[in-house]
Design a protein around this motif. Sequence first.
Motif: not given
Length: 377
Positions: A52-59, A115-123
């Motif tokens: 779960e990420l920001f109240n959204t179910k994810v895989l 520790g390096r990068q996060a790309y989460l355009p849905d959020f």
Amino acid sequence: MLQNLRTKMQLSATVNNYLKITFGVQPNFGYKAGAKKLPLYLLQRFQIVEGELFNTKVLFAFDKRKTRLTPYEIKKSVEAILRFLHKPVIYCTEALTTVEAFRLIKYRVQFIIPGRQAYLPDFMISIRNRGQQISEPKHHFTPVAQQVFIFLLQNHSGTTTPGQIAEKLGYSNMSVSRALQELENKELVRRISDGRKKIPQLAADRKTIWEKGRQYLFNPVASVKFMVGETKKTVLQLPEAGVTALSKYSMLADDAVKTYACRNREFEKMIKNGNFEMVDFKEGTPKVPARVQIQDNFETVDFKEDTHKSPARVPGKFEIADFQEDADFQLEIWKYNPRPLSDGGTVDIFSLYATLQHDPDERVQAALEEMMEGVEW
């Protein structure tokens, strides 16, 4: 196996800590997802965990790193997981090169490198720790080892001696012996004693060895020359390469400018023999050679202004232009000789894959996938 399990657990733990420290959220990893719904190849590539990420179910798709996947393969895999399980997918891995990360962003593939990068355009999230540099792993094949690797993929009977390989590829026995040792160290090849001889054999079936070994491939193309002149293969007698070769193995259309390949030493020899001439295609008063000097196997030409027309081209002679738009065809200069491994007038498919595996064009990547799917393993 225990080491692989430990690595997967470490990756999920570091992703969990990274999300908690960076964004103040807990992913709440749950059960493994997709065991009964996903194709085997996806289960071999990833450990799929629901969260779960920001109240959204994810895989979360944790890369098992059994084989190194290209950005296009990651994209297609993520799309397949989404299609089967109907939830947003976040690709998680320990490392990506700068180019690979850029390609995934271009494909809009959500990913986390803890520790390096996060790309989460849905959020609406894109963050990178610029204090750390993602560099290309320094574990590529040497040129000789890459050729021997491909030769063994092509000739997998397990009866060819190192001496025969050396003769076929044009190397010394010592060079081939060192290459085989390199392949053995990477667990791609084993040598079986046959009397006094040690016969090299693939360490597993061809497809398994290809999947394991392709991560070590390097692009053999050192440079590309834009050529003007006769383009018939009867003149050049060189194998087709690049998109020209790829079009023979896929539905991809050939480029307007055809591509051929030769070894760097062969190109230098052709220059020394006068097969090629450096020319200037700038608009205005034509220029003709005033003095020609052969030095270090390259032809150096001084130009002077001349109001006369340039002489007609001599059949079998070629000119080297500065720009692709002036070219009748282009010539890839390779770090090893493509001829011994060439197949049916084109460079071999494994070297071809190595030259185009990082091409940003999705059509090229799809054509590469089509080509490799057509291989009879």
